[in-house]
Design a protein around this motif. Structure first.
Motif, PDB file in Angstrom:
ATOM      1  N   ARG A 239     -36.969 -23.636 -34.307  1.00 55.74           N
ATOM      2  CA  ARG A 239     -36.738 -23.614 -34.172  1.00 55.74           C
ATOM      3  C   ARG A 239     -36.172 -21.736 -34.193  1.00 55.74           C
ATOM      4  N   GLY A 240     -35.321 -21.012 -33.500  1.00 58.99           N
ATOM      5  CA  GLY A 240     -35.487 -19.059 -33.418  1.00 58.99           C
ATOM      6  C   GLY A 240     -35.685 -19.402 -32.060  1.00 58.99           C
ATOM      7  N   ARG A 241     -35.822 -20.175 -31.603  1.00 61.75           N
ATOM      8  CA  ARG A 241     -35.922 -20.269 -29.634  1.00 61.75           C
ATOM      9  C   ARG A 241     -35.160 -20.444 -28.899  1.00 61.75           C
ATOM     10  N   GLY A 242     -33.201 -20.155 -29.311  1.00 63.81           N
ATOM     11  CA  GLY A 242     -32.662 -20.175 -28.767  1.00 63.81           C
ATOM     12  C   GLY A 242     -31.907 -21.388 -27.880  1.00 63.81           C
ATOM     13  N   LEU A 243     -32.295 -22.503 -28.944  1.00 64.03           N
ATOM     14  CA  LEU A 243     -32.014 -24.250 -28.547  1.00 64.03           C
ATOM     15  C   LEU A 243     -30.789 -24.657 -28.457  1.00 64.03           C
ATOM     16  N   ALA A 244     -30.450 -23.671 -30.120  1.00 61.19           N
ATOM     17  CA  ALA A 244     -28.984 -24.363 -30.674  1.00 61.19           C
ATOM     18  C   ALA A 244     -27.557 -23.817 -29.790  1.00 61.19           C
ATOM     19  N   ALA A 245     -27.611 -22.345 -29.375  1.00 59.61           N
ATOM     20  CA  ALA A 245     -26.650 -22.275 -28.633  1.00 59.61           C
ATOM     21  C   ALA A 245     -25.898 -23.141 -27.250  1.00 59.61           C
ATOM     22  N   PRO A 246     -27.103 -23.129 -26.329  1.00 59.91           N
ATOM     23  CA  PRO A 246     -26.687 -23.902 -25.141  1.00 59.91           C
ATOM     24  C   PRO A 246     -26.978 -25.673 -24.766  1.00 59.91           C
ATOM     25  N   GLY A 247     -27.490 -26.398 -26.290  1.00 58.32           N
ATOM     26  CA  GLY A 247     -27.461 -27.285 -26.257  1.00 58.32           C
ATOM     27  C   GLY A 247     -26.185 -28.046 -27.524  1.00 58.32           C
ATOM     28  N   THR A 248     -26.156 -26.626 -27.953  1.00 57.11           N
ATOM     29  CA  THR A 248     -24.137 -27.642 -28.032  1.00 57.11           C
ATOM     30  C   THR A 248     -22.979 -27.211 -27.466  1.00 57.11           C
ATOM     31  N   ALA A 249     -23.682 -26.308 -26.347  1.00 56.43           N
ATOM     32  CA  ALA A 249     -22.815 -25.764 -25.451  1.00 56.43           C
ATOM     33  C   ALA A 249     -22.969 -27.111 -24.226  1.00 56.43           C
ATOM     34  N   ALA A 250     -23.414 -27.374 -24.269  1.00 59.36           N
ATOM     35  CA  ALA A 250     -24.151 -28.764 -23.380  1.00 59.36           C
ATOM     36  C   ALA A 250     -23.419 -30.313 -23.959  1.00 59.36           C
ATOM     37  N   VAL A 251     -23.362 -30.472 -25.048  1.00 57.03           N
ATOM     38  CA  VAL A 251     -22.864 -31.646 -26.123  1.00 57.03           C
ATOM     39  C   VAL A 251     -21.252 -31.660 -25.713  1.00 57.03           C
ATOM     40  N   ALA A 252     -20.680 -30.172 -26.086  1.00 52.61           N
ATOM     41  CA  ALA A 252     -19.105 -29.870 -25.138  1.00 52.61           C
ATOM     42  C   ALA A 252     -19.307 -30.267 -24.130  1.00 52.61           C
ATOM     43  N   ARG A 253     -19.386 -29.844 -22.792  1.00 54.92           N
ATOM     44  CA  ARG A 253     -19.996 -30.008 -21.375  1.00 54.92           C
ATOM     45  C   ARG A 253     -19.681 -31.554 -22.066  1.00 54.92           C
ATOM     46  N   LEU A 254     -19.909 -32.537 -21.782  1.00 49.93           N
ATOM     47  CA  LEU A 254     -20.520 -33.845 -21.990  1.00 49.93           C
ATOM     48  C   LEU A 254     -19.452 -34.598 -22.092  1.00 49.93           C
ATOM     49  N   ALA A 255     -18.718 -34.156 -23.749  1.00 53.78           N
ATOM     50  CA  ALA A 255     -17.795 -34.473 -24.495  1.00 53.78           C
ATOM     51  C   ALA A 255     -16.475 -34.903 -23.416  1.00 53.78           C
ATOM     52  N   ARG A 256     -16.542 -33.026 -23.327  1.00 52.30           N
ATOM     53  CA  ARG A 256     -15.285 -33.160 -22.236  1.00 52.30           C
ATOM     54  C   ARG A 256     -15.226 -33.396 -20.360  1.00 52.30           C
ATOM     55  N   GLU A 257     -16.554 -34.449 -20.336  1.00 48.56           N
ATOM     56  CA  GLU A 257     -15.843 -35.259 -19.251  1.00 48.56           C
ATOM     57  C   GLU A 257     -14.583 -35.313 -18.642  1.00 48.56           C
ATOM     58  N   ARG A 258     -14.298 -36.736 -19.374  1.00 44.34           N
ATOM     59  CA  ARG A 258     -13.379 -37.566 -18.765  1.00 44.34           C
ATOM     60  C   ARG A 258     -12.202 -36.758 -18.905  1.00 44.34           C
ATOM     61  N   SER A 259     -11.779 -36.034 -20.771  1.00 45.05           N
ATOM     62  CA  SER A 259     -10.610 -35.366 -21.470  1.00 45.05           C
ATOM     63  C   SER A 259     -11.138 -34.096 -21.971  1.00 45.05           C
ATOM     64  N   GLU A 260     -10.114 -32.777 -21.382  1.00 44.94           N
ATOM     65  CA  GLU A 260     -10.321 -30.938 -21.774  1.00 44.94           C
ATOM     66  C   GLU A 260      -9.699 -31.092 -23.166  1.00 44.94           C
ATOM     67  N   VAL A 261     -10.442 -31.812 -24.327  1.00 43.36           N
ATOM     68  CA  VAL A 261     -10.062 -31.496 -25.563  1.00 43.36           C
ATOM     69  C   VAL A 261     -10.653 -30.909 -26.230  1.00 43.36           C
ATOM     70  N   ALA A 262     -10.143 -30.575 -27.183  1.00 44.93           N
ATOM     71  CA  ALA A 262     -10.625 -29.341 -28.403  1.00 44.93           C
ATOM     72  C   ALA A 262     -12.567 -29.928 -28.724  1.00 44.93           C
TER      73      ALA A 262
END
Length: 294
Positions: A239-262
């Motif tokens: 923690r404190g090494r900057g993993l959370a923001a890019p990690g969550t962004a990656a989850v969002a990208r993968l979740a939207r592979e098939r549909s541009e959901v919120a």
């Protein structure tokens, strides 16, 4: 209609119920996702859906299962749902939903249900409905079955830290393992393993370190209009090494592979580090939820 003003919904109410949820697809993603997947019949849902208003004029709804989740519920509907919940007795482990509705239900139920273990009154509801504001972590991927043994301890640690008790019950954790395995099977689990890759990890991981989960998250609810990220966890040593923001962004990208959901999530307002990380990733506030834990 029952004298309480609430009625049990069924498959005949499905389309009207989904239209009700669509008034706020992000807030109502949990109920919408269950109905889209299983219909509205209690025999398939593993719980009941209560409605307020007659067929053709459904004004509000409430999921009653492992948790109690109000949908578009104003004061008269809350009165009706609370009356039904009092009549059946407490069966849920939490009440969760828009702050006014969740806390309104609790205000009505507390005299008969007794004290809650914890009341989290302000949980910002955040959404990412466009590109992330940071580069997604390329090492975050969907979990696979072979990850289960290393993923499970991280899931247990996150649950215990967030909820306040371990999900490993009298069955030795078999039920919880099955739940985690189901999320993996349905492609709703994501992780980054700490194989010593990436500059954020090199300062703390020695060569030959055993595999463990550096970051993980799941999609706790999925509908045709939105998904809700839950269970976000970063290994305490990282923690404190900057993993959370890019990690969550990656989850969002993968979740939207098939549909541009919120892509949404909610967080305790006192968890300022998490709130800041999600905002760095590009999430914005769209509401406030509340959770009552028993």
């Amino acid at each position: 209609m029952l004298r309480t003003g609430a009625r049990v919904l069924g498959d005949g109410d499905r389309e009207e119920l989904l239209a009700l949820c669509a008034r706020d697809a992000v807030t109502n993603v949990f109920v919408a996702g269950r109905v889209e997947t299983h219909g509205a019949d209690a025999r398939r849902l593993g719980g009941e859906l209560w409605g307020f208003g007659p067929p053709g004029d459904l004004q509000a709804a409430c999921w009653s299962g492992a948790n109690l989740v109000p949908v578009e519920a104003g004061e008269p509907a809350l009165d009706a749902f609370a009356a039904r919940a009092r009549a059946q007795g407490r069966r849920c482990s939490s009440i969760v939903g828009p702050a006014d509705a969740a806390l309104g239900l609790w205000h009505r139920l507390r005299p008969s249900w007794g004290r809650a273990r914890e009341v989290r009154q302000r949980q910002p509801l955040l959404v990412l409905d466009g590109p992330a504001a940071v580069e997604p972590d390329p090492l975050v991927r969907r979990s696979v079955e072979e990850d289960l043994d290393v993923l499970l301890p991280a899931c247990v640690a996150m649950f215990t830290e967030e909820v306040g008790y371990s999900p490993v019950g009298g069955d030795g954790g078999r039920a919880y393992r099955s739940r985690v395995a189901e999320l993996v099977r349905t492609r709703r689990s994501f992780l980054r393993l700490d194989a010593g890759e990436g500059p954020a990890l090199r300062p703390v991981l020695a060569p030959g370190t055993a595999r463990r989960v550096a970051f993980k998250a799941e999609l706790g609810a999925v509908s045709s209009g939105a998904v809700q990220v839950q269970g976000v966890f970063v290994d305490p040593q990282l923690r404190g090494r900057g993993l959370a923001a890019p990690g969550t962004a990656a989850v969002a990208r993968l979740a939207r592979e098939r549909s541009e959901v919120a892509v949404s999530l909610y967080v305790n307002d006192f968890n300022t580090a998490a709130v800041a990380a999600y905002r760095r990733a590009g999430f914005r506030a769209v509401g406030t939820l509340a959770t009552v834990l028993f």
